[in-house]
Design a protein around this motif. Structure first.
Motif, PDB file in Angstrom:
ATOM      1  N   GLY B  45      37.630 -37.038  37.190  1.00  0.00           N
ATOM      2  CA  GLY B  45      37.235 -36.480  35.907  1.00  0.00           C
ATOM      3  C   GLY B  45      35.737 -36.416  35.710  1.00  0.00           C
ATOM      4  O   GLY B  45      35.254 -36.058  34.647  1.00  0.00           O
ATOM      5  N   SER B  49      35.364 -31.210  40.896  1.00  0.00           N
ATOM      6  CA  SER B  49      36.044 -29.928  41.114  1.00  0.00           C
ATOM      7  C   SER B  49      35.387 -28.810  40.333  1.00  0.00           C
ATOM      8  O   SER B  49      35.253 -27.695  40.836  1.00  0.00           O
ATOM      9  N   GLN B  99      42.124 -28.603  45.539  1.00  0.00           N
ATOM     10  CA  GLN B  99      42.617 -29.966  45.439  1.00  0.00           C
ATOM     11  C   GLN B  99      44.142 -30.012  45.461  1.00  0.00           C
ATOM     12  O   GLN B  99      44.739 -30.899  46.030  1.00  0.00           O
ATOM     13  N   HIS B 216      38.050 -38.802  47.436  1.00  0.00           N
ATOM     14  CA  HIS B 216      38.134 -40.153  46.891  1.00  0.00           C
ATOM     15  C   HIS B 216      38.230 -41.174  48.005  1.00  0.00           C
ATOM     16  O   HIS B 216      38.130 -42.364  47.771  1.00  0.00           O
TER      17      HIS B 216
ATOM     18  N   ALA C 144      43.259 -29.566  30.282  1.00  0.00           N
ATOM     19  CA  ALA C 144      42.008 -30.217  29.908  1.00  0.00           C
ATOM     20  C   ALA C 144      41.906 -31.623  30.499  1.00  0.00           C
ATOM     21  O   ALA C 144      41.099 -32.420  30.049  1.00  0.00           O
TER      22      ALA C 144
HETATM   23  N1  LIG Z   1      39.336 -25.851  31.256  1.00  0.00           N
HETATM   24  C1  LIG Z   1      38.902 -27.038  30.797  1.00  0.00           C
HETATM   25  N2  LIG Z   1      38.803 -27.277  29.466  1.00  0.00           N
HETATM   26  C2  LIG Z   1      38.354 -28.464  29.022  1.00  0.00           C
HETATM   27  N3  LIG Z   1      37.988 -29.489  29.790  1.00  0.00           N
HETATM   28  C3  LIG Z   1      38.080 -29.324  31.129  1.00  0.00           C
HETATM   29  C4  LIG Z   1      38.535 -28.097  31.695  1.00  0.00           C
HETATM   30  N4  LIG Z   1      38.519 -28.220  33.040  1.00  0.00           N
HETATM   31  C5  LIG Z   1      38.063 -29.468  33.289  1.00  0.00           C
HETATM   32  N5  LIG Z   1      37.790 -30.140  32.149  1.00  0.00           N
HETATM   33  C6  LIG Z   1      37.262 -31.505  32.041  1.00  0.00           C
HETATM   34  O1  LIG Z   1      36.137 -31.582  32.897  1.00  0.00           O
HETATM   35  C7  LIG Z   1      36.063 -32.873  33.493  1.00  0.00           C
HETATM   36  C8  LIG Z   1      35.818 -32.721  34.964  1.00  0.00           C
HETATM   37  O2  LIG Z   1      36.966 -32.177  35.600  1.00  0.00           O
HETATM   38  P1  LIG Z   1      37.099 -32.065  37.175  1.00  0.00           P
HETATM   39  O3  LIG Z   1      38.399 -31.398  37.445  1.00  0.00           O
HETATM   40  O4  LIG Z   1      35.891 -31.466  37.737  1.00  0.00           O
HETATM   41  O5  LIG Z   1      37.166 -33.586  37.617  1.00  0.00           O
HETATM   42  P2  LIG Z   1      37.106 -34.176  39.075  1.00  0.00           P
HETATM   43  O6  LIG Z   1      35.820 -34.879  39.224  1.00  0.00           O
HETATM   44  O7  LIG Z   1      37.440 -33.139  40.075  1.00  0.00           O
HETATM   45  O8  LIG Z   1      38.265 -35.250  38.976  1.00  0.00           O
HETATM   46  P3  LIG Z   1      39.432 -35.594  40.003  1.00  0.00           P
HETATM   47  O9  LIG Z   1      38.829 -36.437  41.029  1.00  0.00           O
HETATM   48  O10 LIG Z   1      40.385 -36.354  39.166  1.00  0.00           O
HETATM   49  O11 LIG Z   1      39.968 -34.303  40.506  1.00  0.00           O
HETATM   50  C9  LIG Z   1      37.343 -33.600  33.115  1.00  0.00           C
HETATM   51  O12 LIG Z   1      37.065 -34.583  32.168  1.00  0.00           O
HETATM   52  C10 LIG Z   1      38.235 -32.558  32.529  1.00  0.00           C
HETATM   53  O13 LIG Z   1      38.974 -33.122  31.470  1.00  0.00           O
END
Ligand SMILES: Nc1ncnc2c1ncn2[C@@H]1O[C@H](COP(=O)(O)OP(=O)(O)OP(=O)(O)O)[C@@H](O)[C@H]1O
Ligand SMILES: Nc1ncnc2c1ncn2[C@@H]1O[C@H](COP(=O)(O)OP(=O)(O)OP(=O)(O)O)[C@@H](O)[C@H]1O
Ligand SMILES: [Mg+2]
Ligand SMILES: [Mg+2]
Lengths: 277, 296, 267
Positions: B45, B49, B99, B216, C144
């Motif tokens: 989060g 990504s 992913q 991870h 989200a």
């Molecule tokens: N379309 C969206 N609308 C609102 N918030 C979003 C959206 N897409 C992602 N987020 C928020 O952005 C943040 C980053 O998301 P991301 O998917 O990049 O995490 P990540 O680092 O890849 O995590 P993970 O390792 O769990 O995949 C998260 O807190 C997520 O809730």
């Protein structure tokens, strides 16, 4: 919903569609107040002022028995909108329920339901409606029945194809593993994922139902006089072209604008809601 | 040093939700040199990504996303590209391993149809037979035993790891110059994982491909990456060469992360203190690994 | 101790375009009540298929599966559904994109009528907290959430049923190691507190080493080795198991040394 409306106003084309449709709906609802001669809806005759080109106060001209054409076009919208709404309100739930059942339950249910749907789809819509109208009396109610009968299969197809791909999704599996009922999975889990496509198609169809209903009455199978109807107005007026051009042009334009307006919104919705067809 | 393959500067991202603005990236900068393997690790989060998606130009299509900062790909400012040209980069010169392989594949088409589409992006004239041959070879490269069966299957008929390998094979098919690999090994057993890592390494060596490697699995990162960025809550908190990071982690978050890795030698699941004090401390860049030094 | 789950000569064949593949081939093992049995092995070796058969998503081609001493019927009853839960491999699609997190959790409570209706909202909040998310995540849509956050919701959903056996199909592969450690501790805690039994499918042998009581190793649809975690890691009998352990990517040199040791021992 609010958000969708907001986005619609941002694009000039969808804004135009929204304006057109709003005007049509408002005009149909408040027809009694905005038309100059509401009594001209019925069998009124006024031989002092018949077959006249547009002039004040008959801005669309008058028909062969002296009725105000503008008044009749606005009332015809009311009839068309009611017809389209009723048709969709009946056809969509039927089509959607069958599509969900066929797509999710699979097996024999799927086979039987989809064959029936295919049979309906294989008959040209106008032919199907005409044969139904031929059997029944050409009244507004029967017109609705005819159009409904040809409309639901399209929703079945649409929902069926979405359901087929959704049922492999993990969330469906998760609900099954929890022990949720088939009804729950169909209507509460899968259906929400079909809604964008359904709404989009309904908006597009609003215009098409009006068009089909008009075609039917053009062929003399729709709404009967003296109830005003766009299709029959075009048909009747066509005999007097090109001299009495207003008799066909205004009702024709009215159909065009309605179909165009609903299509503009439908196209925009398809993009906004992400429904695929 | 020539222009890096990818240079991200002060990238910020927020989402405008109904409940208000959510800030996701607070200005991150990173770069990947030609033929470099760079890992991005951190909290789930934290925005890994989304960073990759922004580079591909996919998040820009979401109406709620608010993005600022600069993106440079092989010396070109991506934001100055016409949408069409930018779109054309996808799947050809930059490609991504998503992913979530099972849902990134279209459930209604068999694998081959999708594979062919990928190949056709780089070579629109490709024929059925040639595409099939290439696809089979590509799947064999990622240790898929029965490529023919896999090509005729739908995603849901394959195991998670098979789908992941299909995605990897597709991403590598057009020899991209930048590969964004978002958790490419999660569903693979360690032997196959080692093999796909080797495949990616070969690509790096033969074609000078640059890789942004999101994972991870710190063990994999240690074995695969040249350099590592650690991200926490939308901020890069530490950057170092792989060696530096694993031998001498400095930032409190990185330390916590490393101490949470379960060890093959046993010792139970590490008990992680809930304490997150210091996780938001400013960036620590190890010597030789900071943006300025590398790009100067 | 008694076996809560018993597989006896279980096989599963699939046909794709007329070609038949044996995904699971004559597999027998038992899971004791309150233990954590890890299943590891080649990708595509039938691990998820076994999970699906335990949950009744797929029928078996041959063999029987018994739960708490009774053979499980092809059509599961509601009590079986409640007693055995699943956390899927794939966090993105396991939550309905058009429903809120809260609605997905509520389904489990509603179907099995867990707790009075009025308290279910509070229960959902508590479940989210149990997996380390704020209660107000209940109102969010899965889109989200990050991959890891989604996976925690999926775990919360499995916990919501208050089941006896939870099949976890790579439950932490999408989580960062900090969150993973927390979730694994949570799972261990729940196991101790509620006497839960786990079938834990994973590729991460470092996790297996630290959470599993016993380990089953699969290759090409067959169970090739099963034993206590200690025994398996210190003296694996099968060549494939040894290759698996030696390929584990590690973060420190001591671990690398241990890998070496295993290979060296047997060589
Ligand atoms: N379309 C969206 N609308 C609102 N918030 C979003 C959206 N897409 C992602 N987020 C928020 O952005 C943040 C980053 O998301 P991301 O998917 O990049 O995490 P990540 O680092 O890849 O995590 P993970 O390792 O769990 O995949 C998260 O807190 C997520 O809730
Ligand atoms: N619904 C299905 N239809 C046809 N074949 C299937 C189906 N489900 C699984 N298979 C096949 O069964 C085999 C075992 O798949 P399974 O998903 O059980 O593997 P797995 O051990 O879980 O692998 P991974 O570690 O990659 O998740 C694979 O060859 C797969 O293609
Ligand atoms: Mg991610
Ligand atoms: Mg699996």
């Amino acid at each position: 919903m609010k958000k969708t409306l907001l986005i619609l106003t941002r694009n000039p084309l969808s804004l135009l569609g929204l304006i057109l449709v709003t005007i049509i709906v408002l005009a149909a609802v408040f027809a009694d107040f905005i038309t100059p001669f509401p009594e001209h809806v019925g069998a009124v005759v006024d031989f002092t002022n018949f077959n006249q080109p547009p002039h004040w106060p008959n801005i669309f001209g008058t028909d062969l028995v002296g009725r105000d054409l503008f008044t009749r076009v606005v009332y015809a919208y009311r009839v068309s909108l009611i017809l389209a709404a009723v048709v969709l309100i009946i056809a969509v739930p039927i089509g959607v329920a069958i599509g969900l059942a066929a797509g999710y339950l699979g097996g024999w249910t799927e086979y039987v339901l989809m064959r029936i749907t295919d049979i309906f789809l294989s008959i040209p819509p106008l032919v199907l409606a005409m044969s139904i109208m031929g059997l029944l009396e050409p009244t507004l109610t029967n017109g609705m029945i005819a159009v409904t009968a040809m409309w639901w299969p399209w929703y079945t197809r649409l929902v069926y194809s979405i359901t087929r791909s959704e049922r492999e999704e993990g969330y469906v599996l998760a609900a099954e593993v929890i022990g949720a009922s088939k009804l729950h999975i169909m209507f509460r889990e899968i259906l929400p994922n079909c809604v964008p496509s359904i709404v989009t198609k309904m908006t597009l169809d609003f215009g098409f139902v009006i068009l089909i209903a008009s075609s039917l009455s053009f062929l003399g199978l729709g709404v009967q006089p003296p109830t005003p109807d766009l299709g029959s107005m075009v048909a009747d007026g066509a005999k007097y072209l090109p001299d009495s051009w207003w008799l066909t042009v205004f009702p024709g334009l009215a159909i065009l604008i309605a179909v165009f307006g609903f299509n503009l919104i439908g196209d925009a919705l398809r993009e906004i809601l992400g429904g695929d067809q | 040093m020539s222009a890096p393959t990818l240079k991200i500067e002060n990238l910020k991202l927020g989402f405008k939700l109904w409940s208000g603005m959510v800030e996701v990236l607070h200005g991150i900068s990173l770069h990947i040199g030609k033929g470099e393997r760079v890992a991005l690790v951190g909290e789930s989060g934290s925005g890994k990504s989304v960073t990759a998606r922004i580079v591909l130009g996919m998040l820009q299509e979401i109406s709620t996303a608010r993005i600022s900062g600069s993106l440079n790909f092989e010396g070109i400012d991506l934001d100055k590209l016409k949408p069409r040209d930018r779109h054309h980069l996808r799947g050809t010169r930059m490609s991504m391993i998503f992913q979530d392989p099972t849902s990134s594949l279209n459930p209604v088409y068999p694998i081959f149809t999708q594979f062919r589409e990928v190949l056709a992006r780089a070579n629109p004239a490709i024929g059925e037979a040639e595409a099939r041959m290439k696809a089979i070879a590509a799947l064999a490269d990622v240790s898929i035993n029965e490529p023919e069966r896999v090509l005729d299957s739908y995603a849901f008929q394959l195991s998670g790891g098979m789908n992941q390998r299909v995605m990897i094979a597709m991403a590598l098919a057009n020899n991209p110059s930048l590969l964004l690999a978002d958790e490419p090994g999660t569903a693979l057993d360690v032997t196959v994982q080692a093999q796909t890592l080797k495949l990616m390494s070969d690509l790096v060596e033969q074609h000078g491909t640059s890789v942004l490697f999101i994972s991870h699995n710190l063990g994999v990162v240690r074995e695969f990456a040249d350099r590592v960025y650690v991200i926490y809550k939308g901020r890069i908190v530490e950057q170092a060469t792989t060696k530096q990071l694993f031998s001498d982690p400095q930032h409190p978050y990185t330390r916590a992360l490393l101490s949470a890795v379960p060890r093959i030698t046993g010792g139970g699941i590490p008990d992680i203190a809930e304490d997150t004090a210091g996780f938001l401390d400013p960036l620590i860049a190890h010597p030789g690994a900071s943006e300025k030094e590398r790009l100067a | 101790m008694s076996a809560i789950l018993e597989l006896n000569g279980v096989s599963k064949e699939f046909a794709v375009n007329g070609r038949r593949t044996k995904a699971v081939d004559n597999v027998s093992f038992a899971v004791e009540k309150g233990e954590c049995l890890a299943i590891v092995g080649e990708s595509g070796s039938g691990k998820s298929t076994i999970a699906n058969m335990i949950l009744g998503i797929y029928g078996t081609t041959a063999g029987t599966i018994a739960f708490a001493g009774e053979p499980l019927p092809e059509r599961r009853e509601k009590r079986h559904r409640r007693a055995i839960q699943l956390v899927q491999q794939n966090p993105l699609s396991s939550l309905n994109p058009r429903r809120t997190v809260g609605a997905s959790l509520r389904l489990a409570l509603d179907v099995h009528e867990i707790g009075p209706k009025a308290e279910r909202a509070a229960r959902i909040g508590a479940l989210l907290q149990e997996v380390g998310l704020e209660p107000d995540y209940a109102r969010r849509s899965p889109a989200a959430l990050s991959g890891g956050q989604r996976q925690r919701v999926a775990i919360a959903r499995a916990l919501a049923c208050e089941s006896e056996l939870v099949v976890l199909d790579e439950p932490t592969s999408a989580l960062d190691v900090l969150v993973q450690a927390r979730v694994l501790r949570l799972l261990a805690e729940l196991k101790a507190k509620r006497g839960l039994t786990y079938v834990f499918i994973t590729h991460d042998l470092s996790v297996v080493r630290n959470i599993a009581d016993r380990v089953a190793v699969f290759e090409r649809g067959r169970l090739i080795e099963i034993g206590t975690t200690e025994a398996l890691f210190s003296s694996p009998t099968q060549d494939y198991t040894r290759r698996l352990i030696s390929a584990v990517p590690v973060v420190s040199d001591e671990e690398a040394a241990m890998r070496q040791h295993i290979m060296g021992d047997q060589a």
